[in-house]
Design an enzyme around this catalytic site. Structure first.
Site, PDB file in Angstrom:
ATOM      1  N   SER A   1      24.928  45.023  19.984  1.00  9.91           N
ATOM      2  CA  SER A   1      24.255  44.761  21.262  1.00  9.91           C
ATOM      3  C   SER A   1      22.981  45.579  21.433  1.00  9.91           C
ATOM      4  O   SER A   1      22.904  46.746  21.039  1.00  9.91           O
ATOM      5  CB  SER A   1      25.223  45.113  22.395  1.00  9.91           C
ATOM      6  OG  SER A   1      24.531  45.173  23.616  1.00  9.91           O
TER       7      SER A   1
ATOM      8  N   GLU B   1      22.234  46.857  24.035  1.00  2.54           N
ATOM      9  CA  GLU B   1      22.598  48.012  24.879  1.00  2.54           C
ATOM     10  C   GLU B   1      22.568  49.310  24.069  1.00  2.54           C
ATOM     11  O   GLU B   1      22.375  50.391  24.624  1.00  2.54           O
ATOM     12  CB  GLU B   1      24.009  47.826  25.448  1.00  2.54           C
ATOM     13  CG  GLU B   1      24.070  47.096  26.763  1.00  2.54           C
ATOM     14  CD  GLU B   1      23.491  47.894  27.923  1.00  2.54           C
ATOM     15  OE1 GLU B   1      23.943  49.019  28.168  1.00  2.54           O
ATOM     16  OE2 GLU B   1      22.582  47.388  28.587  1.00  2.54           O
TER      17      GLU B   1
ATOM     18  N   TYR C   1      30.298  51.554  27.029  1.00  4.65           N
ATOM     19  CA  TYR C   1      30.219  50.291  26.272  1.00  4.65           C
ATOM     20  C   TYR C   1      29.221  50.415  25.130  1.00  4.65           C
ATOM     21  O   TYR C   1      29.518  50.051  23.986  1.00  4.65           O
ATOM     22  CB  TYR C   1      29.807  49.151  27.218  1.00  4.65           C
ATOM     23  CG  TYR C   1      29.403  47.876  26.501  1.00  4.65           C
ATOM     24  CD1 TYR C   1      30.355  46.972  26.043  1.00  4.65           C
ATOM     25  CD2 TYR C   1      28.051  47.576  26.279  1.00  4.65           C
ATOM     26  CE1 TYR C   1      29.981  45.807  25.373  1.00  4.65           C
ATOM     27  CE2 TYR C   1      27.673  46.417  25.617  1.00  4.65           C
ATOM     28  CZ  TYR C   1      28.636  45.538  25.170  1.00  4.65           C
ATOM     29  OH  TYR C   1      28.264  44.378  24.512  1.00  4.65           O
TER      30      TYR C   1
HETATM   31  P1  NAP Z   1      32.650  37.595  26.872  1.00  4.80           P
HETATM   32  O1  NAP Z   1      32.324  36.269  27.475  1.00  4.80           O
HETATM   33  O2  NAP Z   1      32.987  38.738  27.751  1.00  4.80           O
HETATM   34  O3  NAP Z   1      33.843  37.346  25.825  1.00  4.80           O
HETATM   35  C1  NAP Z   1      34.570  38.418  25.293  1.00  4.80           C
HETATM   36  C2  NAP Z   1      35.741  37.864  24.505  1.00  4.80           C
HETATM   37  O4  NAP Z   1      36.521  38.955  23.991  1.00  4.80           O
HETATM   38  C3  NAP Z   1      36.704  36.989  25.335  1.00  4.80           C
HETATM   39  O5  NAP Z   1      37.179  35.940  24.522  1.00  4.80           O
HETATM   40  C4  NAP Z   1      37.827  37.965  25.637  1.00  4.80           C
HETATM   41  O6  NAP Z   1      39.058  37.345  25.939  1.00  4.80           O
HETATM   42  C5  NAP Z   1      37.899  38.694  24.321  1.00  4.80           C
HETATM   43  N1  NAP Z   1      38.623  39.961  24.380  1.00  4.80           N
HETATM   44  C6  NAP Z   1      38.464  40.976  25.250  1.00  4.80           C
HETATM   45  N2  NAP Z   1      39.319  41.984  24.973  1.00  4.80           N
HETATM   46  C7  NAP Z   1      40.043  41.582  23.902  1.00  4.80           C
HETATM   47  C8  NAP Z   1      41.089  42.161  23.139  1.00  4.80           C
HETATM   48  N3  NAP Z   1      41.592  43.353  23.448  1.00  4.80           N
HETATM   49  N4  NAP Z   1      41.585  41.463  22.088  1.00  4.80           N
HETATM   50  C9  NAP Z   1      41.117  40.230  21.777  1.00  4.80           C
HETATM   51  N5  NAP Z   1      40.139  39.621  22.474  1.00  4.80           N
HETATM   52  C10 NAP Z   1      39.605  40.280  23.519  1.00  4.80           C
HETATM   53  O7  NAP Z   1      31.439  38.076  25.932  1.00  4.80           O
HETATM   54  P2  NAP Z   1      30.235  37.229  25.315  1.00  4.80           P
HETATM   55  O8  NAP Z   1      29.097  37.262  26.278  1.00  4.80           O
HETATM   56  O9  NAP Z   1      30.752  35.950  24.792  1.00  4.80           O
HETATM   57  O10 NAP Z   1      29.810  38.191  24.118  1.00  4.80           O
HETATM   58  C11 NAP Z   1      30.435  38.074  22.829  1.00  4.80           C
HETATM   59  C12 NAP Z   1      30.280  39.388  22.097  1.00  4.80           C
HETATM   60  O11 NAP Z   1      28.896  39.702  21.958  1.00  4.80           O
HETATM   61  C13 NAP Z   1      30.898  40.591  22.802  1.00  4.80           C
HETATM   62  O12 NAP Z   1      31.351  41.471  21.801  1.00  4.80           O
HETATM   63  C14 NAP Z   1      29.725  41.218  23.544  1.00  4.80           C
HETATM   64  O13 NAP Z   1      29.967  42.591  23.746  1.00  4.80           O
HETATM   65  C15 NAP Z   1      28.610  40.969  22.549  1.00  4.80           C
HETATM   66  N6  NAP Z   1      27.270  40.845  23.104  1.00  4.80           N
HETATM   67  C16 NAP Z   1      27.021  39.982  24.123  1.00  4.80           C
HETATM   68  C17 NAP Z   1      25.719  39.831  24.600  1.00  4.80           C
HETATM   69  C18 NAP Z   1      25.404  38.866  25.705  1.00  4.80           C
HETATM   70  O14 NAP Z   1      24.307  38.981  26.271  1.00  4.80           O
HETATM   71  N7  NAP Z   1      26.278  37.913  26.019  1.00  4.80           N
HETATM   72  C19 NAP Z   1      24.666  40.569  24.022  1.00  4.80           C
HETATM   73  C20 NAP Z   1      24.975  41.430  22.969  1.00  4.80           C
HETATM   74  C21 NAP Z   1      26.265  41.549  22.492  1.00  4.80           C
HETATM   75  P3  NAP Z   1      39.382  36.788  27.439  1.00  4.80           P
HETATM   76  O15 NAP Z   1      38.703  35.444  27.537  1.00  4.80           O
HETATM   77  O16 NAP Z   1      40.859  36.719  27.443  1.00  4.80           O
HETATM   78  O17 NAP Z   1      38.810  37.768  28.410  1.00  4.80           O
HETATM   79  O1  G4F Z   2      24.144  41.217  33.632  1.00  5.37           O
HETATM   80  P1  G4F Z   2      24.446  42.639  33.337  1.00  5.37           P
HETATM   81  O2  G4F Z   2      25.767  43.162  33.775  1.00  5.37           O
HETATM   82  O3  G4F Z   2      24.213  42.810  31.780  1.00  5.37           O
HETATM   83  P2  G4F Z   2      23.963  44.102  30.860  1.00  5.37           P
HETATM   84  O4  G4F Z   2      24.426  45.335  31.497  1.00  5.37           O
HETATM   85  O5  G4F Z   2      22.537  44.045  30.421  1.00  5.37           O
HETATM   86  O6  G4F Z   2      24.937  43.797  29.626  1.00  5.37           O
HETATM   87  C1  G4F Z   2      24.992  42.508  29.023  1.00  5.37           C
HETATM   88  O7  G4F Z   2      24.038  42.437  27.995  1.00  5.37           O
HETATM   89  C2  G4F Z   2      24.275  43.334  26.889  1.00  5.37           C
HETATM   90  C3  G4F Z   2      23.129  43.116  25.882  1.00  5.37           C
HETATM   91  O8  G4F Z   2      22.054  43.950  26.206  1.00  5.37           O
HETATM   92  C4  G4F Z   2      25.617  43.011  26.287  1.00  5.37           C
HETATM   93  F1  G4F Z   2      25.832  43.799  25.201  1.00  5.37           F
HETATM   94  C5  G4F Z   2      26.705  43.215  27.323  1.00  5.37           C
HETATM   95  O9  G4F Z   2      27.963  42.850  26.757  1.00  5.37           O
HETATM   96  C6  G4F Z   2      26.416  42.291  28.508  1.00  5.37           C
HETATM   97  O10 G4F Z   2      26.549  40.963  28.064  1.00  5.37           O
HETATM   98  O11 G4F Z   2      23.335  43.577  34.011  1.00  5.37           O
HETATM   99  C7  G4F Z   2      21.952  43.419  33.759  1.00  5.37           C
HETATM  100  C8  G4F Z   2      21.166  44.333  34.698  1.00  5.37           C
HETATM  101  C9  G4F Z   2      21.655  45.788  34.720  1.00  5.37           C
HETATM  102  O12 G4F Z   2      20.560  46.666  34.671  1.00  5.37           O
HETATM  103  C10 G4F Z   2      22.343  45.929  36.074  1.00  5.37           C
HETATM  104  O13 G4F Z   2      22.261  47.234  36.627  1.00  5.37           O
HETATM  105  O14 G4F Z   2      21.328  43.849  36.036  1.00  5.37           O
HETATM  106  C11 G4F Z   2      21.538  44.944  36.893  1.00  5.37           C
HETATM  107  N1  G4F Z   2      22.253  44.471  38.088  1.00  5.37           N
HETATM  108  C12 G4F Z   2      21.756  44.509  39.354  1.00  5.37           C
HETATM  109  N2  G4F Z   2      22.669  44.038  40.212  1.00  5.37           N
HETATM  110  C13 G4F Z   2      23.491  43.971  38.136  1.00  5.37           C
HETATM  111  C14 G4F Z   2      23.755  43.692  39.475  1.00  5.37           C
HETATM  112  N3  G4F Z   2      24.403  43.725  37.149  1.00  5.37           N
HETATM  113  C15 G4F Z   2      25.583  43.168  37.517  1.00  5.37           C
HETATM  114  N4  G4F Z   2      26.489  42.878  36.558  1.00  5.37           N
HETATM  115  N5  G4F Z   2      25.892  42.903  38.830  1.00  5.37           N
HETATM  116  C16 G4F Z   2      25.002  43.149  39.848  1.00  5.37           C
HETATM  117  O15 G4F Z   2      25.300  42.901  41.027  1.00  5.37           O
END
Ligand code: NAP
Ligand code: G4F
Length: 336
Positions: free
Chosen positions: A130, A132, A153
């Site tokens: 990520s 992050e 995280y």
């Molecule tokens: P997500 O929607 O939160 O999906 C996470 C998945 O992990 C869900 O299927 C969840 O199951 C499963 N999970 C959680 N805890 C588990 C456990 N203990 N054992 C087995 N499965 C488990 O995340 P996403 O947005 O699809 O992201 C996919 C991956 O990319 C994650 O690793 C995330 O950290 C990473 N990532 C995401 C972003 C982004 O912007 N979306 C960016 C960078 C990296 P449930 O459905 O049961 O909750």
């Molecule tokens: O949507 P967010 O919670 O995403 P964040 O923290 O960037 O993390 C996501 O992206 C990562 C990749 O860079 C992934 F690795 C991670 O698993 C996840 O998918 O928050 C984005 C921004 C933050 O700065 C937060 O402080 O939005 C700001 N924010 C402002 N108000 C909020 C809110 N975030 C959330 N979730 N909820 C609010 O009400």
């Protein structure tokens, strides 16, 4: 027929990757964890009853906290490719449950890699790292930018990234780490900021809600469209050499810009509806993420296609379409 195993198949990315691989003719196996209610809703479009003998999608119970379940599955399935997408993926929540987050999101990676090393028979491995991990590193961030994680995280993801590189270097495994910047879609979890905003804009327009509470509006993210990002995961595993890649758009926008664009799309002035609730602030936040995706463009031929405004609009439109019928028509009638 190639065989893939996806952890996190029930999540946003897992569901898009499943659709992508099925279209490519893969047999897809996914790990779902036990929950008290159905957690497979995002797969409804592709999942058929397991009595259907033509199905090429199979779900299995396992958990990243349970090493034996992972080793058993890998041994049974013998996949060609493993995509490790499972994680406790919410940054704010990781401050509330740091140990659990580090166990699943960090040590969980080691469990999958170790199982793969022992019984994986040469399967190729993708790790969902990520942006992050960059935290407070000066933008733009590329594969060579030093990491400075700002949350439990991000620390857990950094361990997952490092151990993936370590297993590649130590055991010669084909292991790649995709450092993905934020990617969004109508399937995004409801508590991430983009989905929360898109949903609120549609519901306020439809008369179902009156206010939207948010935290830090000044944070800037490099937001792309999730279905495009799963192709980059697959591309990494089709290369001659295993490498790590930054995947993002190369554009950054603030949360405030996302709010303004979403509300403008439904014809509302956001300032009338949005209030700050400090409960959504984080003990430490990431101010700005901005990808330098040149390596992915040159080596993988991957670039994003959906721009920021298009992404906001498609997410708001999906929320409007999901409103109950009377509110939906009210929302449309009110829209300019
Ligand atoms: P997500 O929607 O939160 O999906 C996470 C998945 O992990 C869900 O299927 C969840 O199951 C499963 N999970 C959680 N805890 C588990 C456990 N203990 N054992 C087995 N499965 C488990 O995340 P996403 O947005 O699809 O992201 C996919 C991956 O990319 C994650 O690793 C995330 O950290 C990473 N990532 C995401 C972003 C982004 O912007 N979306 C960016 C960078 C990296 P449930 O459905 O049961 O909750
Ligand atoms: O949507 P967010 O919670 O995403 P964040 O923290 O960037 O993390 C996501 O992206 C990562 C990749 O860079 C992934 F690795 C991670 O698993 C996840 O998918 O928050 C984005 C921004 C933050 O700065 C937060 O402080 O939005 C700001 N924010 C402002 N108000 C909020 C809110 N975030 C959330 N979730 N909820 C609010 O009400």
């Amino acid at each position: 027929m190639k065989r893939a195993l996806i952890t996190g198949i029930t999540g946003q990315d897992g569901s898009y990757l499943t659709e992508f691989l099925l279209k490519k003719g893969y047999e897809v196996h996914g790990i779902k964890r036990r929950s008290s209610s159905f957690n497979t809703g995002r797969l409804d479009g592709v999942y058929s009853d397991w009595h259907d003998s033509t199905s090429t999608l199979f779900l299995h119970f396992a958990d990243l906290a349970d090493a034996s379940s992972l080793a058993n599955l890998l041994g049974d399935i013998q996949p060609d490719e493993v995509y490790n997408l499972a994680a406790q993926s919410h940054v704010r929540v990781s401050f509330e449950i740091p140990e659990y987050t580090c166990d699943v999101t960090g040590t969980g990676v080691l469990r999958v890699l170790e199982a793969l090393r022992r019984v994986g028979d040469g399967a190729r491995y993708y790790q969902a790292s990520s942006s992050e991990m960059f935290g407070s590193a000066i933008p733009p961030q590329s594969e060579t930018t030093p990491f400075h994680p700002r949350s439990p995280y991000a620390c857990a993801k950094l361990f997952g990234h490092a151990i993936t590189v370590n297993y590649r270097e130590s055991y010669g495994m084909f292991a790649c780490s995709g450092i993905l910047f934020n990617h969004e879609s109508p399937r995004r979890g409801e508590t991430f900021v983009t989905r929360k905003i898109a949903r609120a804009a549609a519901r306020i327009k439809g008369g179902l809600e009156q206010r939207l509470f948010l935290g830090n509006l000044d944070a800037r993210r490099d937001w792309g469209y999730a279905p495009e990002y799963v192709e980059a995961m697959w591309l990494m595993l089709q290369q001659d050499q295993p490498r790590d890649y930054v995947i993002g758009t190369g554009e950054t926008h603030s949360v405030k810009e996302f709010v303004a664009c979403a509300f403008e799309h439904v014809g509302l002035e956001w300032q009338k509806y949005v209030q700050i609730d400090p409960r959504y602030y984080r003990p430490a936040d990431v101010d700005i993420l901005l990808a330098d995706p040149d390596k992915a463009r040159i080596e993988l031929g991957w670039t994003h296609k959906t721009g920021f405004r298009e992404l906001v609009k498609l997410m708001v439109d999906a929320e409007t379409a999901a409103l109950p019928a009377p509110e939906r028509s009210l929302g449309r009638a009110r829209a300019v």
